[in-house]
Design an enzyme around this catalytic site. Structure first.
Site, PDB file in Angstrom:
ATOM      1  CG  PHE A   3      47.767 -19.123 -54.019  1.00 10.76           C
ATOM      2  CD1 PHE A   3      48.268 -17.919 -54.483  1.00 10.76           C
ATOM      3  CD2 PHE A   3      47.666 -19.333 -52.659  1.00 10.76           C
ATOM      4  CE1 PHE A   3      48.678 -16.938 -53.590  1.00 10.76           C
ATOM      5  CE2 PHE A   3      48.070 -18.366 -51.755  1.00 10.76           C
ATOM      6  CZ  PHE A   3      48.580 -17.160 -52.228  1.00 10.76           C
ATOM      7  CG  HIS A   4      42.439 -23.078 -56.957  1.00  8.14           C
ATOM      8  ND1 HIS A   4      42.397 -22.727 -55.638  1.00  8.14           N
ATOM      9  CD2 HIS A   4      41.149 -23.291 -57.325  1.00  8.14           C
ATOM     10  CE1 HIS A   4      41.148 -22.722 -55.214  1.00  8.14           C
ATOM     11  NE2 HIS A   4      40.370 -23.061 -56.224  1.00  8.14           N
ATOM     12  CB  SER A   5      42.221 -21.157 -62.519  1.00  6.94           C
ATOM     13  OG  SER A   5      41.177 -20.974 -63.452  1.00  6.94           O
ATOM     14  NE  ARG A  28      39.310 -19.716 -58.585  1.00 10.73           N
ATOM     15  CZ  ARG A  28      38.096 -20.051 -59.015  1.00 10.73           C
ATOM     16  NH1 ARG A  28      37.223 -20.577 -58.198  1.00 10.73           N
ATOM     17  NH2 ARG A  28      37.774 -19.926 -60.274  1.00 10.73           N
TER      18      ARG A  28
END
Length: 142
Positions: free
Chosen positions: A50-52, A97
């Site tokens: 849950f991040h980029s 992702r």
């Protein structure tokens, strides 16, 4: 394949004693390796990530078991299964992702282009959409 993502294959040296896969930064990867970490013992039905990243590049390899990786930009989305230790998923700049469907005993190895720095992370999805839209639209104009 989603923009800024691609599959990377690594040579397998096999024989009667098993298989060996060697990975060399800058030769086998599009970057030098500055950080290595791995994820294990993920509880069933757990989704991680849950991040980029704004600048960091990574290659994800499932060296044992299997895991699914959801990669997306504001314009594309794809789920990629990882279940072969000779295949890695390259994830470049500004790609969201999520990792899920970890099999029992799965080991997800991550090779990163930079050391950990919190300011490189985008963890809020609406902020990600704003920054990534600007990033990808700017690249299309070039």
């Amino acid at each position: 394949m989603v923009t800024n993502c691609k599959m990377v294959s690594f040579k397998t040296h096999g024989g009667e004693w098993g298989n060996l896969n060697a990975i060399e930064g800058s030769n086998d990867l599009p970057f030098d390796i500055r950080r290595v970490y791995y994820i294990t013992q993920v509880p069933e039905k757990t989704t991680r990530g849950f991040h980029s990243h704004r600048a960091l590049e990574q290659v994800l390899l499932c060296v044992n078991g299997s895991v699914s990786i959801r990669v997306k930009t504001p314009f594309e989305e794809e789920v990629i299964p990882l279940n072969d230790p000779a295949q890695g998923l390259y994830i470049g700049h500004m790609v969201w992702r999520e990792m899920f469907d970890f099999s029992p005993g799965a080991v997800l190895l991550v090779l990163a282009s930079e050391r950990y720095t919190e300011k490189d992370y985008i963890r809020d999805y609406s902020q990600y959409i704003e920054e990534a839209t600007f990033y990808f639209e700017g690249r299309q104009m070039q």
